[in-house]
Design a protein around this motif. Structure first.
Motif, PDB file in Angstrom:
ATOM      1  N   LYS A 167      55.325  28.655  42.615  1.00 33.34           N
ATOM      2  CA  LYS A 167      56.174  28.327  43.750  1.00 33.34           C
ATOM      3  C   LYS A 167      55.820  29.325  44.835  1.00 33.34           C
ATOM      4  N   SER A 168      56.122  29.016  46.084  1.00 32.61           N
ATOM      5  CA  SER A 168      55.753  29.925  47.159  1.00 32.61           C
ATOM      6  C   SER A 168      56.064  31.388  46.803  1.00 32.61           C
ATOM      7  N   SER A 169      55.060  32.236  46.825  1.00 35.20           N
ATOM      8  CA  SER A 169      55.100  33.678  46.544  1.00 35.20           C
ATOM      9  C   SER A 169      55.432  34.079  45.089  1.00 35.20           C
ATOM     10  N   ILE A 170      55.491  33.085  44.186  1.00 40.23           N
ATOM     11  CA  ILE A 170      55.713  33.388  42.756  1.00 40.23           C
ATOM     12  C   ILE A 170      54.492  32.911  41.967  1.00 40.23           C
ATOM     13  N   TYR A 171      53.912  33.832  41.182  1.00 47.03           N
ATOM     14  CA  TYR A 171      52.677  33.522  40.445  1.00 47.03           C
ATOM     15  C   TYR A 171      52.842  33.807  38.957  1.00 47.03           C
ATOM     16  N   LYS A 172      52.006  33.118  38.170  1.00 48.12           N
ATOM     17  CA  LYS A 172      51.967  33.373  36.732  1.00 48.12           C
ATOM     18  C   LYS A 172      50.594  33.909  36.378  1.00 48.12           C
ATOM     19  N   LYS A 173      50.548  34.908  35.503  1.00 51.58           N
ATOM     20  CA  LYS A 173      49.258  35.425  35.023  1.00 51.58           C
ATOM     21  C   LYS A 173      48.598  34.350  34.152  1.00 51.58           C
ATOM     22  N   ILE A 174      47.326  34.097  34.429  1.00 48.26           N
ATOM     23  CA  ILE A 174      46.606  33.068  33.667  1.00 48.26           C
ATOM     24  C   ILE A 174      46.096  33.682  32.365  1.00 48.26           C
TER      25      ILE A 174
ATOM     26  N   GLU B 110      42.618  35.836  47.082  1.00 47.99           N
ATOM     27  CA  GLU B 110      41.476  36.045  46.170  1.00 47.99           C
ATOM     28  C   GLU B 110      42.065  35.917  44.756  1.00 47.99           C
ATOM     29  N   ASN B 111      41.513  36.556  43.757  1.00 46.20           N
ATOM     30  CA  ASN B 111      42.107  36.661  42.406  1.00 46.20           C
ATOM     31  C   ASN B 111      42.582  35.321  41.827  1.00 46.20           C
ATOM     32  N   LYS B 112      41.937  34.222  42.237  1.00 45.28           N
ATOM     33  CA  LYS B 112      42.404  32.900  41.795  1.00 45.28           C
ATOM     34  C   LYS B 112      42.215  32.691  40.296  1.00 45.28           C
ATOM     35  N   ASN B 113      41.286  33.467  39.698  1.00 45.17           N
ATOM     36  CA  ASN B 113      41.082  33.322  38.249  1.00 45.17           C
ATOM     37  C   ASN B 113      42.052  34.180  37.434  1.00 45.17           C
ATOM     38  N   GLU B 114      42.900  34.941  38.131  1.00 40.34           N
ATOM     39  CA  GLU B 114      43.859  35.797  37.426  1.00 40.34           C
ATOM     40  C   GLU B 114      45.283  35.267  37.507  1.00 40.34           C
ATOM     41  N   PHE B 115      45.600  34.565  38.591  1.00 42.31           N
ATOM     42  CA  PHE B 115      46.975  34.105  38.799  1.00 42.31           C
ATOM     43  C   PHE B 115      47.028  32.651  39.256  1.00 42.31           C
ATOM     44  N   ALA B 116      48.060  31.940  38.797  1.00 43.52           N
ATOM     45  CA  ALA B 116      48.285  30.568  39.257  1.00 43.52           C
ATOM     46  C   ALA B 116      49.607  30.525  40.015  1.00 43.52           C
ATOM     47  N   LEU B 117      49.589  29.823  41.131  1.00 46.85           N
ATOM     48  CA  LEU B 117      50.802  29.715  41.962  1.00 46.85           C
ATOM     49  C   LEU B 117      51.802  28.780  41.283  1.00 46.85           C
TER      50      LEU B 117
END
Ligand code: SAM
Length: 275
Positions: A268-275, A259-266
């Motif tokens: 690399k596998s299991s590493i996300y950046k806050k949008i 979920e939360n696709k509007n908050e974080f961008a992938l």
């Protein structure tokens, strides 16, 4: 040997309690596991039924027991430099993530830190990779719900087996070996320990308003697998509010944000950046 069985009704009550208190969802198949893992604890407490244990958990005296209870039904398994690709990513992007910071200030949260290997790995990583480490203002908040795990983390002593995945030179620079009657233990450098604040914190029920500052990275690895979809979504949203745009959110290898696709961008596998 006393044998205490768990009835369907007792399991249902315990299941609801776990869900409400810590967000852990137990399927029907987990009744045998719950009985098996809690049986010893009931005997230690001199109890003869799961109903009695359930009443105890819900009483004011039972507040402390919740930590033992979580220990019994979840796992504290962890290790130094777990998920090597996370550390490779941080090393390859050292410049962007750390060196470009104008004020040499780093704030990290190791959420569900278990017995401390994760926050200590972060500190060791930073000392090994930031040339002028002493000049940086670095603080890690390390939290877990398990008092037993936190006590081990605070002690900061690990067995030869616990540290074996690290190179000898890294162990030498960051730990002091101590002889004990049961073998050698490796004590984490107190300078590294002094930069970590260990606290008890329930990710599902505790208040996030205690955070008065923004974080550069949140590690929340291998705990959300126990939570259901809605608990995960709401928790990730609360994490998002603590991060600046571009800051990192690192999950366990087998975890992903669904979920939360509007908050974080992938990234690399299991590493996300806050949008
Ligand atoms: C498998 S360990 C993960 C440790 C470390 N993050 C790692 O990846 O190696 C999971 C930890 O989550 C903790 N935990 C379980 N439910 C929790 C909750 N609701 N709030 C905070 N910690 C919780 C457990 O006590 C346990 O130490």
């Amino acid at each position: 040997m006393i044998n205490i069985e768990i009835t369907a009704e007792e399991f249902e009550k315990i299941r609801k309690f776990v869900k409400a208190k810590v967000g852990i969802s137990l399927s029907d198949q987990k009744a045998t596991m719950v009985r098996g893992r809690l049986h010893k604890r009931l005997l230690e407490l001199g109890m003869s039924s799961f109903s009695e244990y359930y009443r105890y958990l819900n009483s004011p005296e039972g507040e402390e027991e919740i930590s033992n209870f979580i220990n019994a039904i979840s796992t504290n398994v962890t290790s130094f430099f777990r998920s090597p690709h996370h550390w490779t990513y941080l090393k390859e992007n050292l410049n962007e993530i750390f060196l470009s910071k104008p004020n040499k200030k780093i704030r990290i949260w190791s959420a569900a830190c278990s017995s401390g290997e994760e926050p200590y790995s972060i500190m060791i990583f930073l000392r090994e990779n930031l040339k002028d480490f002493d000049k940086w203002d670095i603080k890690i908040l390390a939290t877990d719900i398990s008092h037993k795990a936190l006590a081990k983390a605070l002690k900061g002593e690990y067995s030869e087996k616990d540290v074996e995945s690290m190179q000898k030179a890294v162990i030498h620079r960051n730990f002091t070996p101590k002889k004990t009657p049961t073998g050698v233990v490796y004590e984490i450098d107190p300078i590294l320990k002094s930069k970590i604040m260990f606290r008890s914190f329930n990710l599902v029920n505790d208040d996030f308003s205690i955070f008065k500052f923004h974080l550069d990275i949140i590690f929340c690895r291998n705990v959300m697998i126990y939570f259901d979809k809605e608990t995960r979504r709401s928790l990730i949203s609360r994490f998002a509010k603590l991060l600046n745009k571009g800051s990192l959110f690192i999950m366990g290898d087998s975890e992903a944000i669904t979920e939360n696709k509007n908050e974080f961008a992938l990234i690399k596998s299991s590493i996300y950046k806050k949008i």
